[in-house]
Design an enzyme around this catalytic site. Structure first.
Site, PDB file in Angstrom:
ATOM      1  N   ASP A 174       0.799  -1.091   0.026  1.00 22.95           N
ATOM      2  CA  ASP A 174       0.125  -0.148  -0.058  1.00 22.95           C
ATOM      3  C   ASP A 174       1.028   1.057  -0.077  1.00 22.95           C
ATOM      4  OD1 ASP A 174      -1.678   2.082   0.812  1.00 22.95           O
ATOM      5  OD2 ASP A 174      -3.202   0.933   1.748  1.00 22.95           O
ATOM      6  N   ALA A 234     -12.968  -6.874  -3.605  1.00 29.50           N
ATOM      7  CA  ALA A 234     -12.934  -5.582  -3.696  1.00 29.50           C
ATOM      8  C   ALA A 234     -13.804  -4.761  -4.940  1.00 29.50           C
ATOM      9  CB  ALA A 234     -11.681  -4.808  -3.616  1.00 29.50           C
ATOM     10  N   ARG A 235     -13.264  -4.757  -6.014  1.00 27.18           N
ATOM     11  CA  ARG A 235     -13.779  -4.161  -7.446  1.00 27.18           C
ATOM     12  C   ARG A 235     -13.254  -5.253  -8.507  1.00 27.18           C
ATOM     13  NH1 ARG A 235     -17.017  -2.103  -4.840  1.00 27.18           N
ATOM     14  NH2 ARG A 235     -17.830   0.078  -4.566  1.00 27.18           N
ATOM     15  N   ASP A 259     -15.682 -12.335  -5.916  1.00 27.52           N
ATOM     16  CA  ASP A 259     -16.954 -11.886  -5.512  1.00 27.52           C
ATOM     17  C   ASP A 259     -17.438 -10.761  -6.251  1.00 27.52           C
ATOM     18  OD1 ASP A 259     -19.286 -11.692  -3.620  1.00 27.52           O
ATOM     19  OD2 ASP A 259     -18.451  -9.924  -3.047  1.00 27.52           O
ATOM     20  N   GLU A 264     -21.284  -6.490 -14.326  1.00 27.95           N
ATOM     21  CA  GLU A 264     -22.102  -6.847 -13.295  1.00 27.95           C
ATOM     22  C   GLU A 264     -23.600  -6.169 -13.723  1.00 27.95           C
ATOM     23  OE1 GLU A 264     -21.096  -6.155  -9.237  1.00 27.95           O
ATOM     24  OE2 GLU A 264     -19.018  -7.269  -9.430  1.00 27.95           O
ATOM     25  N   HIS A 282     -21.359 -10.903  -5.519  1.00 28.31           N
ATOM     26  CA  HIS A 282     -20.811  -9.413  -5.022  1.00 28.31           C
ATOM     27  C   HIS A 282     -21.802  -9.383  -3.704  1.00 28.31           C
ATOM     28  CE1 HIS A 282     -19.746  -5.026  -5.969  1.00 28.31           C
ATOM     29  NE2 HIS A 282     -19.597  -5.329  -4.608  1.00 28.31           N
ATOM     30  N   ALA A 285     -20.706  -7.189   1.209  1.00 24.17           N
ATOM     31  CA  ALA A 285     -21.325  -6.246   2.123  1.00 24.17           C
ATOM     32  C   ALA A 285     -22.783  -6.736   2.380  1.00 24.17           C
ATOM     33  CB  ALA A 285     -21.653  -4.861   1.519  1.00 24.17           C
TER      34      ALA A 285
END
Length: 529
Positions: A174, A234-235, A259, A264, A282, A285
């Site tokens: 990071d 994540a994305r 995921d 999508e 997805h 969450a």
């Protein structure tokens, strides 16, 4: 005075409906409306607020039809389904809830890691089909393995703690993670190539930006250990899906848990059908707790704004009171531009950001200015960061923020200087606001120069030798790139020099390489403001 009206066009918890009504806001709960873009366009003109999740796509056409809309609230982190520039141009605030899904998404990533390690989905399907193929589903242990985390922010740090609790070794990449913060988390901070080389499992927890798109590419996979397992909660777009499928088929990648997808809802995908991939729709969450958290947060934020004007977690509006706005706004823009300038040039771990306010600006709301500077600094990597969340995001990454205020003692009546201290160097940039209200750069790395920032620029450092300006101009002209402005500065004759070149078109990677090859060029970077 009529009550403000809010449309909820996605499946939000009933908690949100109750909060709106308790706060004196009329609410229209139509959870299926967001999937019908024509119906949404037809209805949106009647509402002051729009509360959404990921299904509703707030396009420029929706915004154009939103004649009364004042605020869009996204229950969740990602706002790639909202045209933020169009909303900003129309004066619509866009809010999100950046912290409500953290634990849930982190836990899903851990679950996917276990599923990949022990082949749980395939073993379940086989057993329920009446087979008993015990020897077929040989797994691997998590204990003692190395987990590589790409993006160690809010969610990534939760994953790190969970993995350490499972007796894994954790390495993290990071650019904004400091050594001190890494030590506090108990992880080892590494460069990306080293993470690829060492990790048995790799999990992604970074936003989708120009820097991170296809961060897992065919070339990246080639650098990884044979038998690596990759998780993406994540994305979509962080992984080159075709490259991953090829690596799964060849056995280079032992398994993958996915995921999120480039397109999508993913009704078809190149990854589907691979025997060693686990796919979920997805669900990062998708827990009762997370749904309640983000629903409660977005409803409270929107209701507060519509009834009192308070702004929380706005992605496109600074937290500035009406009284101080006229005087402060140009300095907010300056602070954000200085931060963005430094952020786009920073590629190594950040230890400290130091912001100095001198002269009249030191008497202003420097908290808002510091937030603006941190927003600009972090946005190249964390696109969803805003003036509210930027200080927390910096603290989360162990970045020390220092603020200094003093009276005027230099040539300028007032100025802001931003200094970034990384693991390898210290770089500063200073600016001021002139009488015309426009921000200007006045110094970079101790070299004096006066420059107005534009949308597309080139930042070039070079040895101060004759002929450099002519070669740059000729090369850009030969490639059809028009120069709007060029500003220069140097420390002394024949020493180090800096050029800021405003251009009318984006510079291709091939042209960037050609500029890098010009004699005496030390560094060239494209900048976008």
């Amino acid at each position: 005075m009529s009550k403000p009206r809010v449309l909820i066009s996605d499946a939000l918890s009933e908690t949100a409906v109750a909060i709106f009504r308790d706060r004196g806001v009329e609410v229209d709960f139509q959870p299926a409306l967001g999937k019908d873009k024509d119906a949404l366009i037809a209805a949106i003109g009647e509402y002051d607020g729009l509360a959404i999740r990921s299904a509703t796509k707030v396009t420029d056409k929706v915004i154009a039809a939103a004649n009364k809309l004042r605020v869009i609230g996204r229950a969740g982190i990602g706002v790639d389904n909202v045209d933020i520039p169009a909303a900003t141009a129309k004066g619509i605030i866009v809010m999100n809830t950046p912290f409500g899904n953290s634990i849930t998404t982190a836990e899903h990533a851990i679950a996917m890691m276990f599923a990949c390690a022990r082949q749980i989905p395939k073993a379940d399907a086989s057993t329920q089909a009446g087979k008993w193929e015990k020897s077929k589903f040989m797994g691997v242990e998590i204990t003692g393995k190395t987990l590589g985390i790409i993006g160690c922010g809010n969610i990534g740090s939760v994953v790190a703690r969970r993995a350490l609790g499972l007796s894994m070794r954790v390495v993290a990449y990071d650019p904004f993670l400091s050594e001190d913060r890494a030590a506090d988390l108990g992880v080892e901070k590494v460069e990306l190539d080293e993470l690829f080389r060492r990790a048995d499992f790799i999990t992604l927890h970074t936003p989708l930006t120009d820097r991170t798109r296809n961060i897992i590419s065919a070339d990246a996979i080639a650098k990884m250990r044979d038998g690596v397992r990759i998780i993406n909660c994540a994305r979509g777009g962080l992984i080159d899906e075709q490259a991953l499928r090829d690596a799964l088929d060849s056995g280079k990648v032992a398994a993958a848990g996915v995921d999120v997808f480039v397109q999508e809802p993913a009704k078809e995908n190149v990854l589907f059908g691979a025997p060693n991939v686990v796919c979920t729709p997805h669900l990062g969450a998708s827990t009762m707790e997370a749904q309640e958290n983000v629903a409660l947060q977005v409803a409270e934020q929107m209701a507060d704004y519509l009834t009192t004007g308070a702004v929380t977690n706005a992605l496109n509006m600074p937290s500035i009171s009406a009284e101080e706005a006229p005087r402060l706004t140009p300095f907010v823009k300056l602070a954000e531009q200085l931060g963005s300038f430094a952020g786009q040039l920073t590629e190594t771990g950040v230890r400290r950001v130091r912001i100095e306010y001198e002269g009249t600006v030191a008497e202003m709301n420097t908290k808002a200015l510091t937030s603006a500077a941190l927003t600009g600094f972090l946005q190249p990597l964390l696109q969803s960061v805003n003036m509210v969340s930027a200080p927390a995001a910096a603290k989360e990454r162990g970045i020390q923020v220092e603020e200094t205020r003093r009276e005027q003692h230099g040539a300028y009546e007032t100025y802001i200087r931003l200094t970034v201290v990384t693991d390898k160097q210290e770089r500063s940039v200073a600016g001021t606001v002139f009488a015309d209200g426009k921000p200007r750069i006045i110094q970079i790395k101790g070299i004096n120069m006066e420059a107005e920032l534009s949308e597309l620029m080139l930042y070039i450092t070079n040895n101060d030798k004759p002929g450099f300006i002519g070669r740059i101009g000729t090369l850009l002209g030969e490639n059809g790139i028009n120069i709007a402005r060029m500003q220069f500065g140097r420390d002394f004759e024949g020493g180090n020099a800096i050029a800021l070149v405003s251009v009318d078109h984006k510079i291709s990677p091939e042209l960037m390489e050609a500029i890098n090859r010009i004699e005496n060029v030390q560094q060239v970077k494209p900048l976008v403001f």
